[in-house]
Design a protein around this motif. Sequence first.
Motif, PDB file in Angstrom:
ATOM      1  N   SER A  38       0.747  -1.100   0.147  1.00 37.92           N
ATOM      2  CA  SER A  38      -0.051   0.201   0.085  1.00 37.92           C
ATOM      3  C   SER A  38       0.978   1.443  -0.105  1.00 37.92           C
ATOM      4  O   SER A  38       2.130   1.004   0.074  1.00 37.92           O
ATOM      5  N   ALA A  39       0.239   2.378   0.043  1.00 36.14           N
ATOM      6  CA  ALA A  39       0.944   3.735  -0.020  1.00 36.14           C
ATOM      7  C   ALA A  39       1.311   3.792   1.440  1.00 36.14           C
ATOM      8  O   ALA A  39       0.755   3.116   2.708  1.00 36.14           O
ATOM      9  N   LYS A  49      -2.412  10.220   6.229  1.00 32.84           N
ATOM     10  CA  LYS A  49      -2.052   8.921   5.194  1.00 32.84           C
ATOM     11  C   LYS A  49      -1.505   9.645   3.538  1.00 32.84           C
ATOM     12  O   LYS A  49      -2.153  10.819   3.348  1.00 32.84           O
ATOM     13  N   THR A  51      -2.036   8.653   0.754  1.00 33.40           N
ATOM     14  CA  THR A  51      -3.252   8.915  -0.360  1.00 33.40           C
ATOM     15  C   THR A  51      -4.019  10.086   0.115  1.00 33.40           C
ATOM     16  O   THR A  51      -4.672  10.668  -0.852  1.00 33.40           O
ATOM     17  N   GLU A 116       1.048   4.357  -3.919  1.00 27.78           N
ATOM     18  CA  GLU A 116       1.304   2.859  -4.054  1.00 27.78           C
ATOM     19  C   GLU A 116       2.526   2.709  -5.010  1.00 27.78           C
ATOM     20  O   GLU A 116       3.479   1.858  -4.989  1.00 27.78           O
ATOM     21  N   PHE A 169      -3.812  -1.074  -5.189  1.00 28.20           N
ATOM     22  CA  PHE A 169      -5.069  -0.034  -5.386  1.00 28.20           C
ATOM     23  C   PHE A 169      -5.196   0.359  -6.701  1.00 28.20           C
ATOM     24  O   PHE A 169      -6.281   1.016  -6.778  1.00 28.20           O
ATOM     25  N   ARG A 183     -11.357   2.900  -1.577  1.00 27.45           N
ATOM     26  CA  ARG A 183     -10.285   3.033  -0.673  1.00 27.45           C
ATOM     27  C   ARG A 183     -10.202   1.549   0.013  1.00 27.45           C
ATOM     28  O   ARG A 183     -10.982   0.888   0.508  1.00 27.45           O
ATOM     29  N   GLY A 184      -8.910   1.214   0.430  1.00 29.74           N
ATOM     30  CA  GLY A 184      -8.687   0.237   1.146  1.00 29.74           C
ATOM     31  C   GLY A 184      -8.229  -1.015  -0.098  1.00 29.74           C
ATOM     32  O   GLY A 184      -8.229  -2.077   0.244  1.00 29.74           O
ATOM     33  N   GLY A 185      -8.200  -0.445  -1.241  1.00 30.20           N
ATOM     34  CA  GLY A 185      -8.298  -1.268  -2.163  1.00 30.20           C
ATOM     35  C   GLY A 185      -6.979  -2.269  -2.606  1.00 30.20           C
ATOM     36  O   GLY A 185      -7.122  -3.275  -3.431  1.00 30.20           O
ATOM     37  N   SER A 186      -5.999  -1.992  -1.969  1.00 27.46           N
ATOM     38  CA  SER A 186      -4.936  -2.823  -2.031  1.00 27.46           C
ATOM     39  C   SER A 186      -4.923  -4.223  -1.925  1.00 27.46           C
ATOM     40  O   SER A 186      -4.504  -5.276  -2.274  1.00 27.46           O
ATOM     41  N   ASP A 187      -5.997  -4.474  -0.769  1.00 26.51           N
ATOM     42  CA  ASP A 187      -6.417  -5.906  -0.452  1.00 26.51           C
ATOM     43  C   ASP A 187      -6.740  -6.409  -1.766  1.00 26.51           C
ATOM     44  O   ASP A 187      -6.512  -7.702  -1.740  1.00 26.51           O
TER      45      ASP A 187
HETATM   46  N1  ASP Z   1      -3.770   3.719  -0.139  1.00 24.90           N
HETATM   47  C1  ASP Z   1      -5.159   3.403  -0.515  1.00 24.90           C
HETATM   48  C2  ASP Z   1      -6.032   3.881   0.736  1.00 24.90           C
HETATM   49  O1  ASP Z   1      -5.435   4.688   1.584  1.00 24.90           O
HETATM   50  C3  ASP Z   1      -5.186   2.023  -0.664  1.00 24.90           C
HETATM   51  C4  ASP Z   1      -5.028   0.952   0.523  1.00 24.90           C
HETATM   52  O2  ASP Z   1      -4.254   1.409   1.329  1.00 24.90           O
HETATM   53  O3  ASP Z   1      -5.328  -0.169   0.182  1.00 24.90           O
HETATM   54  O4  ASP Z   1      -7.360   3.849   0.866  1.00 24.90           O
END
Ligand code: ASP
Length: 264
Positions: A38-39, A49, A51, A116, A169, A183-187
């Motif tokens: 992730s970032a 953060k 992002t 990222e 991401f 958001r959170g899409g690196s998963d």
């Molecule tokens: N950096 C992105 C976010 O803050 C994606 C991630 O962390 O999964 O949503």
Amino acid sequence: MSGITCKFGGTSLADAACVRQVESIIKSKAERRFVVPSAPGKRNPQDKKITDLLLAWHNLAREGLDASQVSGIIRERFTELASALGVNFNIQAELDCIESQAALYEEPDFMASRGEYLNGRLISELLNATFVDPAECIKFDAEGALDPVTYELLAKRLEGPGLFVVPGFYGAQPDGRVKTFSRGGSDVTGSIVARASNSDLYENWTDVSGFLMADPRIVSNPKRIAEVTYAELRELSYMGANVLHDEAIFPVRDKGIPINIRNT
Ligand code: ASP
């Protein structure tokens, strides 16, 4: 291909000490070959953060307002990170290139994805790994859904020996423009990489010790859930359990690849 895909969340990559810890986790098991970062996230509760800062930069640049404060903070964090890691990578040139594109796109996706991208570049230098840009192989269709051609394209890029780093991401639209997941899409990227690489396991490294039976901010000391089905996991994530993106379950579920939630 086989091995382990490991995705690392933003708090696990917030500064050079965290990245070194991640490096030692990766190197402690030869099977850990596919790395999805992730970032950089928050270093402390007051921190921002990357992002969020990139999105702020995008908005200011689009409005024609002065973005120098926010861009300065981003520059400082990445410059610091690169020098503390001692990697041989021209971070200034990359940051200049991002700066020149800050006001270019109406949608925020390109700017949002740069955290990222940059982190991926730094980590691949550090690990001496092959860098795979998701804009070249994670493809969305015109409706914004993941194009299944992604799995073939990515599988080809992940062939061969050694370590691979695929930033989380984002991917690209049919016209080549960058598009991010929500958001959170690196998963979700981690899950796609696990499937494309035919990994035996998808390790999702984060800052919590697995799934708890209740929200620890409400219930003190809830028990840990040792094992859940994909359906239960999806339900919990969808209902707001903040551990894994709810869309991260589908790509691995179809291949029966287990997900292991780990704490860095
Ligand atoms: N950096 C992105 C976010 O803050 C994606 C991630 O962390 O999964 O949503």
